[in-house]
Design an enzyme around this catalytic site. Structure first.
Site, PDB file in Angstrom:
ATOM      1  N   GLY A   7      12.383  55.204  -4.000  1.00 46.21           N
ATOM      2  CA  GLY A   7      12.112  56.207  -2.956  1.00 46.21           C
ATOM      3  C   GLY A   7      13.362  56.944  -2.551  1.00 46.21           C
ATOM      4  O   GLY A   7      13.629  57.144  -1.364  1.00 46.21           O
ATOM      5  N   ALA A   8      14.138  57.374  -3.561  1.00 43.32           N
ATOM      6  CA  ALA A   8      15.473  57.927  -3.258  1.00 43.32           C
ATOM      7  C   ALA A   8      15.528  59.446  -3.322  1.00 43.32           C
ATOM      8  O   ALA A   8      16.603  60.023  -3.206  1.00 43.32           O
ATOM      9  CB  ALA A   8      16.512  57.330  -4.208  1.00 43.32           C
TER      10      ALA A   8
ATOM     11  N   VAL B 177       5.966  52.658  -7.163  1.00 44.34           N
ATOM     12  CA  VAL B 177       6.444  51.266  -7.164  1.00 44.34           C
ATOM     13  C   VAL B 177       5.315  50.253  -6.995  1.00 44.34           C
ATOM     14  O   VAL B 177       5.511  49.057  -7.215  1.00 44.34           O
ATOM     15  CB  VAL B 177       7.527  51.010  -6.081  1.00 44.34           C
ATOM     16  CG1 VAL B 177       8.790  51.802  -6.373  1.00 44.34           C
ATOM     17  CG2 VAL B 177       6.996  51.276  -4.678  1.00 44.34           C
TER      18      VAL B 177
ATOM     19  N   ASN C 108      13.656  50.457  -1.200  1.00 42.28           N
ATOM     20  CA  ASN C 108      13.618  51.333  -0.018  1.00 42.28           C
ATOM     21  C   ASN C 108      12.277  52.051   0.144  1.00 42.28           C
ATOM     22  O   ASN C 108      11.904  52.412   1.262  1.00 42.28           O
ATOM     23  CB  ASN C 108      14.755  52.368  -0.142  1.00 42.28           C
ATOM     24  CG  ASN C 108      14.577  53.529   0.802  1.00 42.28           C
ATOM     25  OD1 ASN C 108      14.879  53.439   1.995  1.00 42.28           O
ATOM     26  ND2 ASN C 108      14.048  54.650   0.298  1.00 42.28           N
TER      27      ASN C 108
ATOM     28  N   SER D 217      12.403  46.826   8.631  1.00 43.90           N
ATOM     29  CA  SER D 217      12.331  47.629   9.863  1.00 43.90           C
ATOM     30  C   SER D 217      12.415  46.679  11.057  1.00 43.90           C
ATOM     31  O   SER D 217      11.988  45.515  10.963  1.00 43.90           O
ATOM     32  CB  SER D 217      10.995  48.375   9.912  1.00 43.90           C
ATOM     33  OG  SER D 217      10.773  48.879  11.216  1.00 43.90           O
TER      34      SER D 217
ATOM     35  N   TYR E 265       1.929  48.315   9.193  1.00 42.83           N
ATOM     36  CA  TYR E 265       3.313  48.608   8.804  1.00 42.83           C
ATOM     37  C   TYR E 265       4.220  47.429   9.171  1.00 42.83           C
ATOM     38  O   TYR E 265       5.019  46.960   8.352  1.00 42.83           O
ATOM     39  CB  TYR E 265       3.776  49.884   9.509  1.00 42.83           C
ATOM     40  CG  TYR E 265       5.205  50.269   9.230  1.00 42.83           C
ATOM     41  CD1 TYR E 265       5.570  50.817   8.007  1.00 42.83           C
ATOM     42  CD2 TYR E 265       6.201  50.090  10.191  1.00 42.83           C
ATOM     43  CE1 TYR E 265       6.885  51.184   7.745  1.00 42.83           C
ATOM     44  CE2 TYR E 265       7.518  50.454   9.944  1.00 42.83           C
ATOM     45  CZ  TYR E 265       7.852  51.006   8.718  1.00 42.83           C
ATOM     46  OH  TYR E 265       9.160  51.360   8.466  1.00 42.83           O
TER      47      TYR E 265
ATOM     48  N   ALA F 110       3.414  44.349   9.612  1.00 40.02           N
ATOM     49  CA  ALA F 110       3.099  43.194   8.751  1.00 40.02           C
ATOM     50  C   ALA F 110       3.772  43.339   7.388  1.00 40.02           C
ATOM     51  O   ALA F 110       4.316  42.376   6.833  1.00 40.02           O
ATOM     52  CB  ALA F 110       1.587  43.062   8.590  1.00 40.02           C
TER      53      ALA F 110
ATOM     54  N   LYS G 282       6.534  44.882   6.765  1.00 42.13           N
ATOM     55  CA  LYS G 282       7.983  44.697   6.912  1.00 42.13           C
ATOM     56  C   LYS G 282       8.317  43.240   7.275  1.00 42.13           C
ATOM     57  O   LYS G 282       9.354  42.716   6.850  1.00 42.13           O
ATOM     58  CB  LYS G 282       8.532  45.667   7.957  1.00 42.13           C
ATOM     59  CG  LYS G 282       8.388  47.141   7.556  1.00 42.13           C
ATOM     60  CD  LYS G 282       9.109  47.463   6.263  1.00 42.13           C
ATOM     61  CE  LYS G 282       9.102  48.956   5.959  1.00 42.13           C
ATOM     62  NZ  LYS G 282       9.822  49.277   4.706  1.00 42.13           N
TER      63      LYS G 282
HETATM   64  P1  NAP Z   1      10.613  59.009   4.247  1.00 43.89           P
HETATM   65  O1  NAP Z   1      11.589  60.084   4.523  1.00 43.89           O
HETATM   66  O2  NAP Z   1       9.183  59.189   4.563  1.00 43.89           O
HETATM   67  O3  NAP Z   1      10.776  58.587   2.707  1.00 43.89           O
HETATM   68  C1  NAP Z   1       9.936  57.615   2.141  1.00 43.89           C
HETATM   69  C2  NAP Z   1      10.375  57.406   0.705  1.00 43.89           C
HETATM   70  O4  NAP Z   1       9.508  56.423   0.120  1.00 43.89           O
HETATM   71  C3  NAP Z   1      10.245  58.687  -0.115  1.00 43.89           C
HETATM   72  O5  NAP Z   1      11.396  58.845  -0.915  1.00 43.89           O
HETATM   73  C4  NAP Z   1       9.026  58.414  -0.986  1.00 43.89           C
HETATM   74  O6  NAP Z   1       9.096  58.976  -2.277  1.00 43.89           O
HETATM   75  C5  NAP Z   1       9.079  56.893  -1.127  1.00 43.89           C
HETATM   76  N1  NAP Z   1       7.784  56.388  -1.525  1.00 43.89           N
HETATM   77  C6  NAP Z   1       6.639  56.366  -0.814  1.00 43.89           C
HETATM   78  N2  NAP Z   1       5.636  55.844  -1.572  1.00 43.89           N
HETATM   79  C7  NAP Z   1       6.186  55.546  -2.784  1.00 43.89           C
HETATM   80  C8  NAP Z   1       5.679  54.984  -3.981  1.00 43.89           C
HETATM   81  N3  NAP Z   1       4.393  54.615  -4.095  1.00 43.89           N
HETATM   82  N4  NAP Z   1       6.517  54.808  -5.033  1.00 43.89           N
HETATM   83  C9  NAP Z   1       7.830  55.194  -4.943  1.00 43.89           C
HETATM   84  N5  NAP Z   1       8.359  55.727  -3.824  1.00 43.89           N
HETATM   85  C10 NAP Z   1       7.547  55.903  -2.764  1.00 43.89           C
HETATM   86  O7  NAP Z   1      11.029  57.678   4.979  1.00 43.89           O
HETATM   87  P2  NAP Z   1      12.440  57.064   5.346  1.00 43.89           P
HETATM   88  O8  NAP Z   1      12.573  57.128   6.802  1.00 43.89           O
HETATM   89  O9  NAP Z   1      13.522  57.578   4.465  1.00 43.89           O
HETATM   90  O10 NAP Z   1      12.124  55.531   4.973  1.00 43.89           O
HETATM   91  C11 NAP Z   1      12.777  54.809   3.962  1.00 43.89           C
HETATM   92  C12 NAP Z   1      12.566  53.336   4.216  1.00 43.89           C
HETATM   93  O11 NAP Z   1      13.129  53.001   5.488  1.00 43.89           O
HETATM   94  C13 NAP Z   1      11.090  52.954   4.293  1.00 43.89           C
HETATM   95  O12 NAP Z   1      10.900  51.700   3.664  1.00 43.89           O
HETATM   96  C14 NAP Z   1      10.843  52.847   5.779  1.00 43.89           C
HETATM   97  O13 NAP Z   1       9.784  51.967   6.079  1.00 43.89           O
HETATM   98  C15 NAP Z   1      12.173  52.322   6.270  1.00 43.89           C
HETATM   99  N6  NAP Z   1      12.428  52.567   7.692  1.00 43.89           N
HETATM  100  C16 NAP Z   1      12.483  53.827   8.207  1.00 43.89           C
HETATM  101  C17 NAP Z   1      12.698  54.015   9.561  1.00 43.89           C
HETATM  102  C18 NAP Z   1      12.772  55.378  10.194  1.00 43.89           C
HETATM  103  O14 NAP Z   1      12.792  55.455  11.435  1.00 43.89           O
HETATM  104  N7  NAP Z   1      12.828  56.449   9.455  1.00 43.89           N
HETATM  105  C19 NAP Z   1      12.864  52.903  10.401  1.00 43.89           C
HETATM  106  C20 NAP Z   1      12.798  51.634   9.856  1.00 43.89           C
HETATM  107  C21 NAP Z   1      12.579  51.481   8.507  1.00 43.89           C
HETATM  108  P3  NAP Z   1       8.241  60.284  -2.720  1.00 43.89           P
HETATM  109  O15 NAP Z   1       8.412  61.289  -1.617  1.00 43.89           O
HETATM  110  O16 NAP Z   1       8.882  60.675  -4.009  1.00 43.89           O
HETATM  111  O17 NAP Z   1       6.828  59.845  -2.905  1.00 43.89           O
END
Ligand code: NAP
Length: 247
Positions: free
Chosen positions: A10-11, A62, A88, A140, A153, A155, A157
């Site tokens: 998810g990069a 993934v 990620n 998270s 969500y 659950a 994490k």
């Molecule tokens: P984001 O901007 O929504 O990005 C999510 C990423 O996950 C995207 O690159 C997306 O790729 C990828 N993804 C989703 N479904 C996928 C799949 N089936 N296969 C491969 N990749 C997939 O979210 P973010 O905030 O950067 O979150 C990144 C991580 O941090 C997540 O695990 C999230 O739960 C965690 N997190 C975020 C926050 C926050 O406040 N933002 C807080 C705590 C934890 P595509 O766009 O290419 O599909």
């Protein structure tokens, strides 16, 4: 990080993109995994190549075993085995549990938890044979505290944190560390899609650091856990939240 081969799932955007850049800056070869964000992933690829980094982009959902297999095969053919895996990729879900469909439960658990299982299972044999590996799972704070209207969500994490601790015990004897990062609210598309401006302002009020997290904050923590400096840190959950739930 010179000579290390990293895969960040998810990069193409958000936190994953910041982690990919940070690992590349420190000398690692980086595979950028994306699923739907092809344009963003290739823009990042071009930007990183312009900076002289060794980087490839690999499409895979993934949650799909055959796509995960093909992704690892592509990286192995290009560079060799993955040394650093950052799980990620993740999706959110904000809903009352009584409104949540089984398909929504499956989607969140499959991407956030099964995805980490599939990638870790595929990466581990090579890491074990080389007696070196780093797995970093992006969990998270919700996985620690729970969250109303985000129970699926949370659950996923919480499961990822238990997975991290268990794998750390299992793989630690082979020179591998498995740790998690639990971010608080980080300014990305995920947060923007879930909270309005008023909710974000309230949130910031509750964060002792006085601001939301930045993707770069998570990337710095990830770089540390991936580095040799963290070789004695295993099975931990590093909370990166500006003191939100921690103080
Ligand atoms: P984001 O901007 O929504 O990005 C999510 C990423 O996950 C995207 O690159 C997306 O790729 C990828 N993804 C989703 N479904 C996928 C799949 N089936 N296969 C491969 N990749 C997939 O979210 P973010 O905030 O950067 O979150 C990144 C991580 O941090 C997540 O695990 C999230 O739960 C965690 N997190 C975020 C926050 C926050 O406040 N933002 C807080 C705590 C934890 P595509 O766009 O290419 O599909």
């Amino acid at each position: 990080m010179k000579g290390r081969i990293a895969l960040v799932t998810g990069a193409g955007r958000g936190i994953g993109a910041a982690i990919a850049e940070k690992l590349a800056e420190s000398g690692a070869k980086v595979a950028i995994n994306y699923n739907s964000s092809k344009e963003a992933a290739f823009a990042l690829l071009e930007k990183m190549r312009t900076r002289g980094f060794e980087v490839i982009a690999v499409k895979a959902d993934v949650a799909e075993p055959s796509q995960v297999e093909a992704m690892f095969e592509k990286i192995e053919k290009t560079w060799g085995g993955v040394n650093i895996l950052v799980n990620n990729a993740g999706v959110g879900l904000k809903k009352l549990i009584t409104d949540t469909a089984v398909e929504e439960w499956d989607r969140v658990i499959n991407i956030n938890l099964k995805g980490a299982f599939l990638c870790s299972r595929r990466a581990l044999p090579g890491m074990i044979s080389r007696r070196y590996g780093r797995i970093i799972n992006i969990a998270s704070v919700w996985g620690i505290t729970g969250a109303s209207c985000e129970s699926v969500y949370a659950a996923s994490k919480g499961g990822l944190i238990a997975f991290t601790k268990s794998l750390a015990r299992e793989a630690g004897y082979s020179g591998i560390t498995v740790n998690a990062i639990a971010p608080g609210p980080v300014q990305t598309e995920m947060l923007d899609s879930e909270l309005d401006r008023e909710e974000i302002a309230e949130l910031i009020n509750d964060i002792p650091a006085g601001r939301l997290g930045r993707a770069a904050d998570i990337a710095e923590a990830c770089l540390y856990l991936a580095s040799d400096k963290a070789e004695f840190i295993n099975g931990q959950v590093m909370v990166v939240d500006g003191g939100w739930i921690s103080v």
